[in-house]
Scaffold this motif. Structure first.
Motif, PDB file in Angstrom:
ATOM      1  N   ASN A  28     -53.479  24.597   9.448  1.00 43.87           N
ATOM      2  CA  ASN A  28     -54.348  25.444   9.416  1.00 43.87           C
ATOM      3  C   ASN A  28     -54.778  25.365   7.804  1.00 43.87           C
ATOM      4  OD1 ASN A  28     -54.271  26.110  11.955  1.00 43.87           O
ATOM      5  ND2 ASN A  28     -53.341  27.947  12.209  1.00 43.87           N
ATOM      6  N   TYR A  29     -56.647  25.774   7.464  1.00 44.79           N
ATOM      7  CA  TYR A  29     -56.302  26.272   6.018  1.00 44.79           C
ATOM      8  C   TYR A  29     -56.665  27.636   6.086  1.00 44.79           C
ATOM      9  CZ  TYR A  29     -55.223  21.640   4.614  1.00 44.79           C
ATOM     10  OH  TYR A  29     -55.003  20.326   4.464  1.00 44.79           O
ATOM     11  N   HIS A  30     -55.933  28.814   5.283  1.00 46.39           N
ATOM     12  CA  HIS A  30     -56.370  29.925   4.780  1.00 46.39           C
ATOM     13  C   HIS A  30     -57.143  30.278   3.743  1.00 46.39           C
ATOM     14  CE1 HIS A  30     -53.208  32.172   7.295  1.00 46.39           C
ATOM     15  NE2 HIS A  30     -53.945  30.393   8.034  1.00 46.39           N
ATOM     16  N   TYR A  31     -58.275  30.837   3.496  1.00 47.62           N
ATOM     17  CA  TYR A  31     -59.184  31.722   2.335  1.00 47.62           C
ATOM     18  C   TYR A  31     -58.602  32.904   2.063  1.00 47.62           C
ATOM     19  CZ  TYR A  31     -62.845  33.063  -0.392  1.00 47.62           C
ATOM     20  OH  TYR A  31     -63.755  32.849  -1.783  1.00 47.62           O
ATOM     21  N   GLU A  32     -57.607  33.004   1.697  1.00 45.95           N
ATOM     22  CA  GLU A  32     -57.136  34.369   1.299  1.00 45.95           C
ATOM     23  C   GLU A  32     -58.035  35.297   0.433  1.00 45.95           C
ATOM     24  OE1 GLU A  32     -54.334  35.494   2.656  1.00 45.95           O
ATOM     25  OE2 GLU A  32     -53.592  33.376   3.462  1.00 45.95           O
ATOM     26  N   ASP A  33     -59.018  34.845  -0.596  1.00 44.41           N
ATOM     27  CA  ASP A  33     -60.090  35.754  -0.379  1.00 44.41           C
ATOM     28  C   ASP A  33     -61.158  36.033   0.045  1.00 44.41           C
ATOM     29  OD1 ASP A  33     -58.370  35.032  -3.237  1.00 44.41           O
ATOM     30  OD2 ASP A  33     -59.922  33.535  -4.275  1.00 44.41           O
ATOM     31  N   SER A  34     -60.840  35.728   1.396  1.00 39.31           N
ATOM     32  CA  SER A  34     -61.726  36.580   1.958  1.00 39.31           C
ATOM     33  C   SER A  34     -62.117  37.964   2.298  1.00 39.31           C
ATOM     34  CB  SER A  34     -61.787  35.936   3.484  1.00 39.31           C
ATOM     35  OG  SER A  34     -62.831  36.611   4.693  1.00 39.31           O
ATOM     36  N   VAL A  35     -63.975  37.959   2.040  1.00 37.57           N
ATOM     37  CA  VAL A  35     -63.777  39.757   2.059  1.00 37.57           C
ATOM     38  C   VAL A  35     -63.777  40.503   3.213  1.00 37.57           C
ATOM     39  CG1 VAL A  35     -65.482  39.248  -0.168  1.00 37.57           C
ATOM     40  CG2 VAL A  35     -66.099  39.466   1.818  1.00 37.57           C
ATOM     41  N   TYR A  36     -63.463  39.791   4.497  1.00 34.65           N
ATOM     42  CA  TYR A  36     -63.316  39.761   5.982  1.00 34.65           C
ATOM     43  C   TYR A  36     -62.019  39.559   6.370  1.00 34.65           C
ATOM     44  CZ  TYR A  36     -68.561  39.460   5.684  1.00 34.65           C
ATOM     45  OH  TYR A  36     -70.034  39.542   5.448  1.00 34.65           O
ATOM     46  N   ASP A  37     -61.689  40.961   7.860  1.00 32.41           N
ATOM     47  CA  ASP A  37     -60.348  40.140   7.858  1.00 32.41           C
ATOM     48  C   ASP A  37     -60.153  38.751   8.184  1.00 32.41           C
ATOM     49  OD1 ASP A  37     -59.277  42.827   7.336  1.00 32.41           O
ATOM     50  OD2 ASP A  37     -60.381  43.387   9.575  1.00 32.41           O
ATOM     51  N   LYS A  38     -60.945  38.580   9.007  1.00 29.30           N
ATOM     52  CA  LYS A  38     -61.147  36.535   9.271  1.00 29.30           C
ATOM     53  C   LYS A  38     -60.445  35.869   7.489  1.00 29.30           C
ATOM     54  CE  LYS A  38     -61.764  33.074  11.547  1.00 29.30           C
ATOM     55  NZ  LYS A  38     -60.966  32.992  12.696  1.00 29.30           N
ATOM     56  N   LYS A  39     -59.252  35.027   7.930  1.00 31.22           N
ATOM     57  CA  LYS A  39     -58.708  34.212   6.126  1.00 31.22           C
ATOM     58  C   LYS A  39     -58.647  33.090   7.000  1.00 31.22           C
ATOM     59  CE  LYS A  39     -57.573  37.974   4.417  1.00 31.22           C
ATOM     60  NZ  LYS A  39     -58.606  38.631   3.549  1.00 31.22           N
ATOM     61  N   VAL A  40     -59.028  32.601   8.657  1.00 29.79           N
ATOM     62  CA  VAL A  40     -58.287  31.087   9.257  1.00 29.79           C
ATOM     63  C   VAL A  40     -59.606  30.658   8.696  1.00 29.79           C
ATOM     64  CG1 VAL A  40     -57.912  29.071  10.548  1.00 29.79           C
ATOM     65  CG2 VAL A  40     -56.478  31.741  10.082  1.00 29.79           C
ATOM     66  N   ILE A  41     -60.501  28.990   7.913  1.00 32.95           N
ATOM     67  CA  ILE A  41     -61.571  28.408   7.826  1.00 32.95           C
ATOM     68  C   ILE A  41     -61.069  27.616   9.016  1.00 32.95           C
ATOM     69  CG2 ILE A  41     -62.143  27.090   6.318  1.00 32.95           C
ATOM     70  CD1 ILE A  41     -63.094  29.875   4.953  1.00 32.95           C
ATOM     71  N   VAL A  42     -59.273  26.636   9.017  1.00 31.12           N
ATOM     72  CA  VAL A  42     -59.447  25.264   9.281  1.00 31.12           C
ATOM     73  C   VAL A  42     -58.596  25.867  10.134  1.00 31.12           C
ATOM     74  CG1 VAL A  42     -58.988  22.932   9.665  1.00 31.12           C
ATOM     75  CG2 VAL A  42     -60.901  23.942   8.323  1.00 31.12           C
ATOM     76  N   TYR A  43     -59.239  25.371  11.462  1.00 35.36           N
ATOM     77  CA  TYR A  43     -57.776  25.471  12.879  1.00 35.36           C
ATOM     78  C   TYR A  43     -57.435  24.880  13.705  1.00 35.36           C
ATOM     79  CZ  TYR A  43     -55.841  28.853  16.611  1.00 35.36           C
ATOM     80  OH  TYR A  43     -55.943  29.030  18.179  1.00 35.36           O
ATOM     81  N   HIS A  44     -55.838  24.876  13.375  1.00 38.27           N
ATOM     82  CA  HIS A  44     -55.235  24.087  14.461  1.00 38.27           C
ATOM     83  C   HIS A  44     -55.595  22.389  14.587  1.00 38.27           C
ATOM     84  CE1 HIS A  44     -53.307  26.868  17.849  1.00 38.27           C
ATOM     85  NE2 HIS A  44     -52.980  27.117  16.508  1.00 38.27           N
ATOM     86  N   LEU A  45     -55.242  21.484  13.064  1.00 45.18           N
ATOM     87  CA  LEU A  45     -55.896  20.583  12.876  1.00 45.18           C
ATOM     88  C   LEU A  45     -55.145  19.620  13.591  1.00 45.18           C
ATOM     89  CD1 LEU A  45     -57.697  18.385  12.059  1.00 45.18           C
ATOM     90  CD2 LEU A  45     -57.044  18.298   9.246  1.00 45.18           C
ATOM     91  N   HIS A  46     -55.416  19.004  14.318  1.00 45.47           N
ATOM     92  CA  HIS A  46     -54.553  18.610  15.597  1.00 45.47           C
ATOM     93  C   HIS A  46     -54.182  16.561  14.585  1.00 45.47           C
ATOM     94  CE1 HIS A  46     -52.524  16.578  18.985  1.00 45.47           C
ATOM     95  NE2 HIS A  46     -52.164  17.781  18.922  1.00 45.47           N
ATOM     96  N   PRO A  47     -53.143  16.488  14.665  1.00 46.74           N
ATOM     97  CA  PRO A  47     -52.896  14.645  14.444  1.00 46.74           C
ATOM     98  C   PRO A  47     -53.686  13.801  14.929  1.00 46.74           C
ATOM     99  CG  PRO A  47     -50.538  15.772  14.699  1.00 46.74           C
ATOM    100  CD  PRO A  47     -51.371  17.156  14.585  1.00 46.74           C
ATOM    101  N   ASN A  48     -54.334  14.466  16.182  1.00 47.35           N
ATOM    102  CA  ASN A  48     -55.233  13.323  17.074  1.00 47.35           C
ATOM    103  C   ASN A  48     -56.419  13.941  16.203  1.00 47.35           C
ATOM    104  OD1 ASN A  48     -56.066  15.643  18.178  1.00 47.35           O
ATOM    105  ND2 ASN A  48     -55.444  15.151  19.711  1.00 47.35           N
ATOM    106  N   GLY A  49     -57.098  14.609  15.805  1.00 49.95           N
ATOM    107  CA  GLY A  49     -57.856  14.755  14.652  1.00 49.95           C
ATOM    108  C   GLY A  49     -59.086  15.226  14.632  1.00 49.95           C
ATOM    109  N   ASN A  50     -58.505  15.996  16.191  1.00 43.67           N
ATOM    110  CA  ASN A  50     -59.200  17.528  16.490  1.00 43.67           C
ATOM    111  C   ASN A  50     -58.780  18.712  15.974  1.00 43.67           C
ATOM    112  OD1 ASN A  50     -61.073  18.697  18.200  1.00 43.67           O
ATOM    113  ND2 ASN A  50     -59.325  19.461  19.739  1.00 43.67           N
ATOM    114  N   GLY A  51     -59.785  19.104  15.575  1.00 39.58           N
ATOM    115  CA  GLY A  51     -59.637  20.086  14.973  1.00 39.58           C
ATOM    116  C   GLY A  51     -60.801  21.178  15.135  1.00 39.58           C
TER     117      GLY A  51
END
Length: 150
Positions: A28-51
């Motif tokens: 996962n990749y988080h954006y800690e400077d988000s002005v919202y509670d939502k922080k996860v930008i990239v979610y479950h990028l998998h070794p098979n290329g899915n994400g």
């Protein structure tokens, strides 16, 4: 289709994102400077290329988002992946509340406002409805015969 490693290399160029290893080799990749509670930008990028990339608050997009506001990036090109990530970061950086105007055939107007992770529909100053996600609010407005106006 880009490989897992190619996607990691592209995403790692976004210095504002923080990498987090999760289970089964996923990232996962988080954006800690988000002005919202939502922080996860990239979610479950998998070794098979899915994400997935959070795209719910991106105003103009040419790809479908799921009920969680995510877009599947499995088949994205490098350019499209860079664009969606940049747009996602920008959408979570806006300090002003997200607000949209909607109108129906009879010229009735409603306003959709993001109030701290809740999407509220207002008729004037009166609260008409509340939703957990942007997509749910948009579905409601469209089912009621409203269209977004600029």
């Amino acid at each position: 289709m880009l490989t897992f490693e190619e996607k990691l290399t592209i995403i790692d160029t976004f210095s504002e994102l923080e990498r987090h290893e999760v289970s089964l080799g996923q990232v996962n990749y988080h954006y800690e400077d988000s002005v919202y509670d939502k922080k996860v930008i990239v979610y479950h990028l998998h070794p098979n290329g899915n994400g997935f990339v959070f795209a719910e608050m991106i105003e103009e997009k040419d790809y479908p988002v799921d009920k969680k506001g995510m877009v599947n990036i499995r088949d994205f090109s490098e350019e499209k992946l860079r664009t969606v990530i940049q747009q996602s970061i920008e959408s979570l950086s806006e300090s002003d509340p997200h607000e949209e105007n909607w109108k129906d055939k009879e010229n009735n107007k409603l306003v959709l406002v993001n109030d701290y992770d809740t999407w509220n529909v207002y008729a004037g100053e009166l609260l008409d409805a509340s939703f957990a996600t942007y997509n749910s609010a948009v579905d409601y407005l469209q089912q009621e015969g409203f269209k977004r106006i600029e």
